[in-house]
Design a protein around this motif. Sequence first.
Motif, mmCIF file in Angstrom:
data_model
loop_
_atom_site.group_PDB
_atom_site.id
_atom_site.type_symbol
_atom_site.label_atom_id
_atom_site.label_comp_id
_atom_site.label_asym_id
_atom_site.label_seq_id
_atom_site.Cartn_x
_atom_site.Cartn_y
_atom_site.Cartn_z
ATOM 1 N N ASP A 23 0.803 -1.222 0.000
ATOM 2 C CA ASP A 23 0.000 0.000 0.000
ATOM 3 C C ASP A 23 0.838 1.276 0.000
ATOM 4 O O ASP A 23 0.343 2.348 -0.329
ATOM 5 C CB ASP A 23 -1.016 0.000 1.171
ATOM 6 C CG ASP A 23 -0.367 -0.267 2.511
ATOM 7 O OD1 ASP A 23 0.790 -0.717 2.515
ATOM 8 O OD2 ASP A 23 -1.028 -0.030 3.541
ATOM 9 N N ILE A 24 2.108 1.154 0.327
ATOM 10 C CA ILE A 24 2.940 2.368 0.329
ATOM 11 C C ILE A 24 4.027 2.310 -0.755
ATOM 12 O O ILE A 24 4.610 3.328 -1.117
ATOM 13 C CB ILE A 24 3.551 2.595 1.739
ATOM 14 C CG1 ILE A 24 4.089 4.026 1.841
ATOM 15 C CG2 ILE A 24 4.618 1.586 2.075
ATOM 16 C CD1 ILE A 24 4.518 4.414 3.202
ATOM 17 N N LYS A 25 4.218 1.128 -1.305
ATOM 18 C CA LYS A 25 5.291 0.949 -2.293
ATOM 19 C C LYS A 25 5.169 1.953 -3.446
ATOM 20 O O LYS A 25 6.125 2.635 -3.795
ATOM 21 C CB LYS A 25 5.251 -0.488 -2.835
ATOM 22 C CG LYS A 25 6.398 -0.778 -3.782
ATOM 23 C CD LYS A 25 6.547 -2.253 -4.049
ATOM 24 C CE LYS A 25 5.652 -2.691 -5.179
ATOM 25 N NZ LYS A 25 5.794 -4.104 -5.522
ATOM 26 N N ARG A 26 3.951 2.044 -4.000
ATOM 27 C CA ARG A 26 3.761 2.893 -5.172
ATOM 28 C C ARG A 26 4.048 4.363 -4.856
ATOM 29 O O ARG A 26 4.607 5.090 -5.657
ATOM 30 C CB ARG A 26 2.329 2.709 -5.679
ATOM 31 C CG ARG A 26 2.035 3.333 -7.008
ATOM 32 C CD ARG A 26 2.833 2.747 -8.151
ATOM 33 N NE ARG A 26 3.539 3.791 -8.887
ATOM 34 C CZ ARG A 26 4.314 3.582 -9.941
ATOM 35 N NH1 ARG A 26 4.505 2.368 -10.403
ATOM 36 N NH2 ARG A 26 4.918 4.562 -10.546
ATOM 37 N N ARG A 27 3.651 4.777 -3.645
ATOM 38 C CA ARG A 27 3.907 6.165 -3.226
ATOM 39 C C ARG A 27 5.414 6.435 -3.227
ATOM 40 O O ARG A 27 5.876 7.476 -3.690
ATOM 41 C CB ARG A 27 3.360 6.414 -1.824
ATOM 42 C CG ARG A 27 1.887 6.610 -1.794
ATOM 43 C CD ARG A 27 1.541 8.099 -1.987
ATOM 44 N NE ARG A 27 0.128 8.272 -2.263
ATOM 45 C CZ ARG A 27 -0.362 8.979 -3.251
ATOM 46 N NH1 ARG A 27 0.431 9.593 -4.102
ATOM 47 N NH2 ARG A 27 -1.654 9.087 -3.449
ATOM 48 N N PHE A 28 6.155 5.478 -2.674
ATOM 49 C CA PHE A 28 7.614 5.639 -2.631
ATOM 50 C C PHE A 28 8.195 5.697 -4.041
ATOM 51 O O PHE A 28 9.042 6.526 -4.340
ATOM 52 C CB PHE A 28 8.261 4.501 -1.845
ATOM 53 C CG PHE A 28 8.171 4.668 -0.354
ATOM 54 C CD1 PHE A 28 8.248 5.926 0.224
ATOM 55 C CD2 PHE A 28 8.034 3.577 0.479
ATOM 56 C CE1 PHE A 28 8.157 6.096 1.601
ATOM 57 C CE2 PHE A 28 7.957 3.729 1.862
ATOM 58 C CZ PHE A 28 8.008 4.993 2.416
ATOM 59 N N LEU A 29 7.713 4.812 -4.887
ATOM 60 C CA LEU A 29 8.236 4.786 -6.257
ATOM 61 C C LEU A 29 7.939 6.111 -6.960
ATOM 62 O O LEU A 29 8.762 6.645 -7.690
ATOM 63 C CB LEU A 29 7.627 3.620 -7.031
ATOM 64 C CG LEU A 29 7.995 2.208 -6.532
ATOM 65 C CD1 LEU A 29 7.245 1.152 -7.311
ATOM 66 C CD2 LEU A 29 9.491 1.948 -6.630
ATOM 67 N N ASP A 66 7.034 4.214 8.376
ATOM 68 C CA ASP A 66 6.733 3.837 6.994
ATOM 69 C C ASP A 66 7.970 3.407 6.210
ATOM 70 O O ASP A 66 7.855 2.794 5.149
ATOM 71 C CB ASP A 66 6.054 5.002 6.253
ATOM 72 C CG ASP A 66 4.684 5.330 6.832
ATOM 73 O OD1 ASP A 66 4.049 4.407 7.364
ATOM 74 O OD2 ASP A 66 4.268 6.497 6.748
#
Lengths: 77, 684
Positions: A23-29, A66
């Motif tokens: 759920d946070i991977k895409r935000r980081f990318l 996070d």
Amino acid sequence: MIDLCKMQLNKIGIIKKFNVSDDIKRRFLDIGIASNVKIKRVLESYNNNMSAYKIMGSLIAIRNKDTKGIKVVYEKI
Amino acid sequence: MKKYKIALAGNPNVGKSTIFNFLTNKHQHTGNWTGKTVEEASGEYKYHNKIYEVYDLPGTYSLVAHSKEELLTRDLLCFNKEIDLTIVVCNAVNLERSLNLVLQIQEITNNVLVVVNLIDEALKKQIQIDLDKLSKILKVPVIKTSATNNEGLDVLKEKIEYYARFKNMESYKLKYDNKLEKEITKISKNLPSNVKNKKWISLRLLNNDKDIIESLKKYSNYDIKTNKKLLTTLKSSSNNLKNIDIEVLVVSNILKECNKIYTNTVINNKNKYIEKEQKIDKIITSKIFGIPIMLIMLFLIFWLTIVGSNYPSELLSNFLFSLEAPLRNLCQIFPSYISDLLINGVYKTTAWVVGVMLPPMLIFFPLFTIAEDIGLLPRIAFNMDYMFNKCHACGKQCLTMCMGIGCNAVGVTGTRIIDEKRERLLAIITNSFMPCNGRYPVIIAIISMFFIGTTRGIISSIISSLILVLVITLSIIMTFITCSILSKNILKGKKSSFILELPDYRKIKIGKIIITSLLDRTIFVLGRAIVVAMPAGLIIYLITNITYNDVSVLTIISNYLNSIASLIGLDGVILLAFFLGIPANEIVLPIILMTYLGTNSLTDYENLTSLKSILIDNGWTMLTAICFIIFNLFHFPCGTTLFTIKKETNSWYYTFLSFIIPLFIGITLCFIVTTIFKIFCLLF
């Protein structure tokens, strides 16, 4: 390798392990946090729950909890 | 006449809205923080006998949609077949990051114009960009602008005119890992001919992007489930790539390309400036100075608003009420009951609202815009996140609370920057705890009358401001408590992540501030208040003039409410005034005066001393003043805010919660204060 949020302030690191929840991977990318990217921890909040990082020229604040799962090595000067 | 459709895309906070405003002559809100544009705005302009329809899309970092706003951007660019030109606005100071989106957009359309904005800031920071080289590498036109200084925008219009005519210009295309490219080709071949951007869509399908499946259904009328061959290919491709995290691989690839292009086109000497900004950041976010600086800033904004609006407020009220006689003469052409209705009902209420609201707004909004423009608000969110995190809310709520001080309806709309629905609802329900522009001038008046004295002077204005800061602090504390309680009950859920960009500090642009605060905010908020105040004035006039046994309906109802109101330190008139003030909070005090004085129209007061004596003559004490302030802070939101909440949540249930929760808090706090006060009086 050390945790991203435990990096010394103003030292440059290179992300070597990028293992975060979906759920946070895409935000980081999106903001440019991915494997082999240079990152610098420049600020920490007064109660140490957040850090701000210089990534691709921008200053991005992220909660420390996070960034568990992101490990870095310091850049060799 | 041919109409060209132009999409304006870019990362958050790169100046898209400023460019949009220039092109379309509109006044889309601008500011130095991420997430201001939360919905697509469109506008038209005419240039050399051609019409251009421009879409200002919410800022996004990528075309992989997470939020409603990003989905909107992605779908418009990816599926709208009629977009003639996509302008990608880049930040010259952080070009590497902007290139990430440029390359992704070039994946889905060839008709791209790259605008490198904030070029003035880049020059100041000694960043040099070789635009010709960048244009050659990207294979699309690149121009530089400084939108806030109106530089390069005429050239932009020329380039739009020139390039909007072309179809299928050449464009830079990303190349992925060979193995991945092979699988993408296999999937693409199975997509029908009416589907645009096959390569990109194949990549998204391979990534198991459920939104893209829905968007394909919606825009291309194509359900992938009906294509068994495609499903089989997808399965086999996924198997072939099962040890690879496709998403990470793709992004790493793009980031590598961005870095390569950036290194080839940009010479960056900005380290000196980074050090300076870092020093400021360290002070603003430090343990010792962080929160005090924030409170001092809040104090200064209120102090300047109080001091600055005192005299203009009186002058404006006198002026507006001096128009009453000439207007009454003009209305003599109507029967007396209609002219009474128009003057005593509609005009007087509207004049009150304008007189009370306009002067503080003219000072408060520019000051708030300065704080917003220099980049201070995200730093406040950074400092406050710890507290929000503790009560399972999102740090970005801090930004929407700041917006709520201006106008709660604007604050509620602003909650769209919060991704998680649960956290967004927390921010919506508690937004009215922040006293908006319609409420805090009344709070200031009550503070001046009952806590400081009605004489004017620097000391009294400082004490007023300090008490107001305390009042706001109470609102903040109640927000935390409410969020914490709601998070454990009706809005239970896990804490989401919090990522926030802290933008570079920008210099104050006085011209822009005046335009933003005057046009975007003051006129908008005032216009809305007038629209609400006019019919409200009509209704109030009617209920004060309809009598039973020579007593007005207003007085009868307020008498009934007296017994309940006395339990919470108020009286029936005050309680009724809050309910009648649902259309606009500004009219609460005028209604109270009108009822006390037994007049059948809104009453002007000469000064605070005479106002205080009216209130004291009608039984107001220090306790009434305290409870009035508390109830003013915590009661139901105004009509416009409730309407906005219904629109934003699409739920009567959450609208009801937003109504009842502050009301419950207000009643409870007032009851506690009243009971303590009464016990204290009995004992001593």
